[in-house]
Scaffold this motif. Structure first.
Motif, PDB file in Angstrom:
ATOM      1  N   ALA A 107     -46.632 -39.455   6.883  1.00 23.47           N
ATOM      2  CA  ALA A 107     -47.848 -38.655   7.081  1.00 23.47           C
ATOM      3  C   ALA A 107     -47.597 -37.533   8.086  1.00 23.47           C
ATOM      4  CB  ALA A 107     -49.000 -39.559   7.543  1.00 23.47           C
ATOM      5  N   ARG A 108     -46.765 -37.791   9.109  1.00 20.36           N
ATOM      6  CA  ARG A 108     -46.421 -36.723  10.063  1.00 20.36           C
ATOM      7  C   ARG A 108     -45.692 -35.592   9.344  1.00 20.36           C
ATOM      8  NH1 ARG A 108     -44.814 -40.557  14.676  1.00 20.36           N
ATOM      9  NH2 ARG A 108     -46.627 -40.456  16.062  1.00 20.36           N
ATOM     10  N   LEU A 109     -44.721 -35.973   8.487  1.00 13.81           N
ATOM     11  CA  LEU A 109     -43.998 -34.951   7.709  1.00 13.81           C
ATOM     12  C   LEU A 109     -44.973 -34.164   6.848  1.00 13.81           C
ATOM     13  CD1 LEU A 109     -40.873 -36.833   6.279  1.00 13.81           C
ATOM     14  CD2 LEU A 109     -40.875 -34.955   7.934  1.00 13.81           C
ATOM     15  N   MET A 110     -45.898 -34.880   6.218  1.00 18.34           N
ATOM     16  CA  MET A 110     -46.881 -34.269   5.318  1.00 18.34           C
ATOM     17  C   MET A 110     -47.753 -33.271   6.077  1.00 18.34           C
ATOM     18  SD  MET A 110     -47.052 -35.363   2.096  1.00 18.34           S
ATOM     19  CE  MET A 110     -45.475 -35.889   1.448  1.00 18.34           C
ATOM     20  N   LEU A 111     -48.135 -33.647   7.304  1.00 18.34           N
ATOM     21  CA  LEU A 111     -48.968 -32.749   8.107  1.00 18.34           C
ATOM     22  C   LEU A 111     -48.204 -31.468   8.434  1.00 18.34           C
ATOM     23  CD1 LEU A 111     -51.439 -32.022   9.780  1.00 18.34           C
ATOM     24  CD2 LEU A 111     -50.563 -33.477  11.611  1.00 18.34           C
ATOM     25  N   LYS A 112     -46.917 -31.629   8.834  1.00 11.81           N
ATOM     26  CA  LYS A 112     -46.092 -30.442   9.128  1.00 11.81           C
ATOM     27  C   LYS A 112     -45.949 -29.581   7.878  1.00 11.81           C
ATOM     28  CE  LYS A 112     -42.955 -32.485  12.494  1.00 11.81           C
ATOM     29  NZ  LYS A 112     -41.538 -32.774  12.725  1.00 11.81           N
ATOM     30  N   MET A 113     -45.714 -30.239   6.745  1.00 15.29           N
ATOM     31  CA  MET A 113     -45.543 -29.514   5.484  1.00 15.29           C
ATOM     32  C   MET A 113     -46.814 -28.741   5.147  1.00 15.29           C
ATOM     33  SD  MET A 113     -44.998 -31.095   1.656  1.00 15.29           S
ATOM     34  CE  MET A 113     -46.701 -31.683   1.582  1.00 15.29           C
ATOM     35  N   THR A 114     -47.974 -29.406   5.280  1.00 13.97           N
ATOM     36  CA  THR A 114     -49.245 -28.777   4.923  1.00 13.97           C
ATOM     37  C   THR A 114     -49.517 -27.567   5.817  1.00 13.97           C
ATOM     38  OG1 THR A 114     -50.052 -30.933   4.203  1.00 13.97           O
ATOM     39  CG2 THR A 114     -51.704 -29.233   4.556  1.00 13.97           C
ATOM     40  N   GLU A 115     -49.225 -27.716   7.124  1.00 15.32           N
ATOM     41  CA  GLU A 115     -49.422 -26.581   8.038  1.00 15.32           C
ATOM     42  C   GLU A 115     -48.487 -25.439   7.683  1.00 15.32           C
ATOM     43  OE1 GLU A 115     -49.015 -28.316  11.931  1.00 15.32           O
ATOM     44  OE2 GLU A 115     -51.157 -28.756  12.024  1.00 15.32           O
ATOM     45  N   ASP A 116     -47.238 -25.775   7.318  1.00 13.37           N
ATOM     46  CA  ASP A 116     -46.252 -24.760   6.932  1.00 13.37           C
ATOM     47  C   ASP A 116     -46.737 -24.012   5.687  1.00 13.37           C
ATOM     48  OD1 ASP A 116     -43.796 -23.407   7.121  1.00 13.37           O
ATOM     49  OD2 ASP A 116     -42.867 -24.750   5.669  1.00 13.37           O
ATOM     50  N   ILE A 117     -47.214 -24.768   4.709  1.00  8.23           N
ATOM     51  CA  ILE A 117     -47.703 -24.147   3.461  1.00  8.23           C
ATOM     52  C   ILE A 117     -48.822 -23.156   3.800  1.00  8.23           C
ATOM     53  CG2 ILE A 117     -48.977 -24.558   1.316  1.00  8.23           C
ATOM     54  CD1 ILE A 117     -47.518 -27.255   1.087  1.00  8.23           C
ATOM     55  N   ASN A 118     -49.762 -23.573   4.631  1.00  7.95           N
ATOM     56  CA  ASN A 118     -50.901 -22.702   4.939  1.00  7.95           C
ATOM     57  C   ASN A 118     -50.494 -21.507   5.795  1.00  7.95           C
ATOM     58  OD1 ASN A 118     -52.989 -24.014   3.528  1.00  7.95           O
ATOM     59  ND2 ASN A 118     -53.061 -25.609   5.085  1.00  7.95           N
ATOM     60  N   ASN A 119     -49.699 -21.769   6.855  1.00  8.50           N
ATOM     61  CA  ASN A 119     -49.381 -20.697   7.801  1.00  8.50           C
ATOM     62  C   ASN A 119     -48.397 -19.691   7.224  1.00  8.50           C
ATOM     63  OD1 ASN A 119     -51.017 -21.940   9.633  1.00  8.50           O
ATOM     64  ND2 ASN A 119     -49.349 -23.036  10.657  1.00  8.50           N
ATOM     65  N   ASN A 120     -47.448 -20.165   6.423  1.00  5.24           N
ATOM     66  CA  ASN A 120     -46.350 -19.295   6.009  1.00  5.24           C
ATOM     67  C   ASN A 120     -46.382 -18.898   4.543  1.00  5.24           C
ATOM     68  OD1 ASN A 120     -45.243 -19.290   8.630  1.00  5.24           O
ATOM     69  ND2 ASN A 120     -44.379 -21.312   8.243  1.00  5.24           N
ATOM     70  N   TYR A 121     -47.262 -19.506   3.777  1.00  8.31           N
ATOM     71  CA  TYR A 121     -47.302 -19.173   2.351  1.00  8.31           C
ATOM     72  C   TYR A 121     -48.706 -18.773   1.892  1.00  8.31           C
ATOM     73  CZ  TYR A 121     -42.656 -21.030   2.657  1.00  8.31           C
ATOM     74  OH  TYR A 121     -41.356 -21.222   3.047  1.00  8.31           O
ATOM     75  N   VAL A 122     -49.672 -19.692   2.010  1.00  7.37           N
ATOM     76  CA  VAL A 122     -51.018 -19.369   1.524  1.00  7.37           C
ATOM     77  C   VAL A 122     -51.571 -18.141   2.252  1.00  7.37           C
ATOM     78  CG1 VAL A 122     -53.392 -20.212   1.304  1.00  7.37           C
ATOM     79  CG2 VAL A 122     -51.496 -21.738   0.806  1.00  7.37           C
ATOM     80  N   SER A 123     -51.274 -18.048   3.548  1.00  7.28           N
ATOM     81  CA  SER A 123     -51.805 -16.920   4.317  1.00  7.28           C
ATOM     82  C   SER A 123     -51.130 -15.599   3.946  1.00  7.28           C
ATOM     83  CB  SER A 123     -51.633 -17.186   5.815  1.00  7.28           C
ATOM     84  OG  SER A 123     -50.262 -17.365   6.105  1.00  7.28           O
ATOM     85  N   MET A 124     -49.990 -15.652   3.224  1.00  6.33           N
ATOM     86  CA  MET A 124     -49.279 -14.435   2.826  1.00  6.33           C
ATOM     87  C   MET A 124     -49.805 -13.850   1.516  1.00  6.33           C
ATOM     88  SD  MET A 124     -47.186 -14.075   5.209  1.00  6.33           S
ATOM     89  CE  MET A 124     -46.536 -15.056   6.534  1.00  6.33           C
ATOM     90  N   ILE A 125     -50.621 -14.594   0.804  1.00 10.54           N
ATOM     91  CA  ILE A 125     -51.105 -14.099  -0.483  1.00 10.54           C
ATOM     92  C   ILE A 125     -51.988 -12.882  -0.218  1.00 10.54           C
ATOM     93  CG2 ILE A 125     -52.403 -14.672  -2.577  1.00 10.54           C
ATOM     94  CD1 ILE A 125     -51.788 -17.636  -1.959  1.00 10.54           C
ATOM     95  N   PRO A 126     -51.678 -11.728  -0.878  1.00 14.11           N
ATOM     96  CA  PRO A 126     -52.475 -10.540  -0.590  1.00 14.11           C
ATOM     97  C   PRO A 126     -53.924 -10.723  -1.004  1.00 14.11           C
ATOM     98  CG  PRO A 126     -50.880 -10.114  -2.338  1.00 14.11           C
ATOM     99  CD  PRO A 126     -50.628 -11.497  -1.866  1.00 14.11           C
ATOM    100  N   LYS A 127     -54.755  -9.930  -0.388  1.00 10.82           N
ATOM    101  CA  LYS A 127     -56.191  -9.998  -0.634  1.00 10.82           C
ATOM    102  C   LYS A 127     -56.481  -9.763  -2.119  1.00 10.82           C
ATOM    103  CE  LYS A 127     -60.479  -7.824   0.545  1.00 10.82           C
ATOM    104  NZ  LYS A 127     -61.052  -6.520   0.533  1.00 10.82           N
ATOM    105  N   ASP A 128     -57.337 -10.614  -2.659  1.00  3.67           N
ATOM    106  CA  ASP A 128     -57.746 -10.504  -4.055  1.00  3.67           C
ATOM    107  C   ASP A 128     -58.606  -9.253  -4.224  1.00  3.67           C
ATOM    108  OD1 ASP A 128     -58.786 -10.816  -6.585  1.00  3.67           O
ATOM    109  OD2 ASP A 128     -59.086 -12.975  -6.366  1.00  3.67           O
ATOM    110  N   LYS A 129     -58.227  -8.379  -5.195  1.00  2.00           N
ATOM    111  CA  LYS A 129     -58.984  -7.129  -5.383  1.00  2.00           C
ATOM    112  C   LYS A 129     -60.421  -7.397  -5.804  1.00  2.00           C
ATOM    113  CE  LYS A 129     -55.164  -4.061  -5.874  1.00  2.00           C
ATOM    114  NZ  LYS A 129     -54.109  -5.081  -6.066  1.00  2.00           N
ATOM    115  N   ASP A 130     -60.638  -8.546  -6.445  1.00  2.00           N
ATOM    116  CA  ASP A 130     -62.000  -8.873  -6.877  1.00  2.00           C
ATOM    117  C   ASP A 130     -62.882  -9.279  -5.694  1.00  2.00           C
ATOM    118  OD1 ASP A 130     -61.050  -8.413  -9.371  1.00  2.00           O
ATOM    119  OD2 ASP A 130     -60.753 -10.527  -9.864  1.00  2.00           O
ATOM    120  N   HIS A 131     -62.241  -9.640  -4.589  1.00  2.00           N
ATOM    121  CA  HIS A 131     -63.001 -10.046  -3.407  1.00  2.00           C
ATOM    122  C   HIS A 131     -63.247  -8.826  -2.544  1.00  2.00           C
ATOM    123  CE1 HIS A 131     -62.050 -14.630  -3.398  1.00  2.00           C
ATOM    124  NE2 HIS A 131     -63.090 -14.327  -4.132  1.00  2.00           N
TER     125      HIS A 131
END
Ligand code: HEC
Ligand code: HEC
Length: 182
Positions: A107-131
């Protein structure tokens, strides 16, 4: 001035507070699943290695309830019980600071992974033009990934089976078209 007229109310509130306190302090009831229930007090955490060490006992508890619900498990899936420390229901209390269960380490690994996904990947997705709305600084493009995004109430995330009735169609093709490639 109004002290005498207020005091019955104050007394009633005091009684109410005592009643709430008494209920909150009542021995934990055993769950229908027979799992040992955690004690109803939330002491400050002493062994956080991934979550912020500044979290209060209540905050850690809320996160834990969220994880257990997201995985469809109980606290003892990740936490060992202590046979030398029986709770009021006669069942062993859980040793939350103990690190001997593999599931807790995972679960500790999973938490680190989830934070990494959000901080370094999901947050990099450019703004949706429809939004059209302005993105606040640090705001995520869409939903952040959580334990529940993958686990969906299962300890082991289920394999996604692509439904046969939902063929992928080229952009712009009317939905009523018969499935392609069949
Ligand atoms: C999926 C595994 C998992 C489940 C389920 C889980 N926990 Fe945890 N728990 C952890 C991990 C991992 C940590 C340590 C987090 C860290 O190192 O930052 C932790 C830490 C804690 C702590 C802090 C211990 C300390 O002193 O450092 C408490 C208290 C706790 N959990 C209570 C609970 C309760 C109550 C439940 C059930 C509602 C629960 N946990 C369910 C994995 C889990
Ligand atoms: C990106 C998808 C994804 C996310 C997000 C995710 N997990 Fe997982 N998790 C998995 C996969 C895949 C496995 C391994 C598959 C298996 O055990 O069957 C797994 C395994 C686990 C296991 C080990 C289960 C076992 O019995 O060994 C635990 C515990 C766990 N995850 C907890 C968490 C927690 C807590 C979070 C959120 C902090 C989380 N996961 C977030 C995909 C994810």
């Amino acid at each position: 001035m109004r002290v005498s007229s207020l005091s019955p109310l104050a007394a009633a509130m005091a009684l109410f507070a005592v009643a709430v306190f008494t209920v909150a302090q009542a021995p934990p009831v055993q769950s229908p699943h027979g799992d040992p229930q955690p004690p109803r007090v939330f002491p400050a955490p002493t062994n956080l290695k991934v979550l912020p060490k500044t979290l209060t006992g209540q905050q850690v508890h809320d996160i834990m309830e969220n994880w257990a619900g997201s995985l469809g498990v109980h606290c003892d899936t990740c936490h060992t019980s202590d046979p030398n420390n029986l709770g009021p229901n006669g069942r062993p209390r859980l040793k939350f600071d103990d690190d001997s269960k593999q599931e807790k380490l995972t679960a500790r690994l999973m938490l680190k992974m989830t934070e990494d996904i959000n901080n370094n990947y999901v947050s990099m997705i450019p703004k949706d033009k429809d939004h059209d709305h302005e993105m606040e600084a640090g705001e995520h493009h869409g939903l952040p990934v959580t334990c529940g995004t993958c686990h969906r109430g299962h300890q082991h995330p289920e394999e996604y089976v692509i439904p046969k009735e939902a063929p992928r169609r080229p952009e712009g093709t009317p939905p009523a078209m018969p499935p392609m490639g069949k």
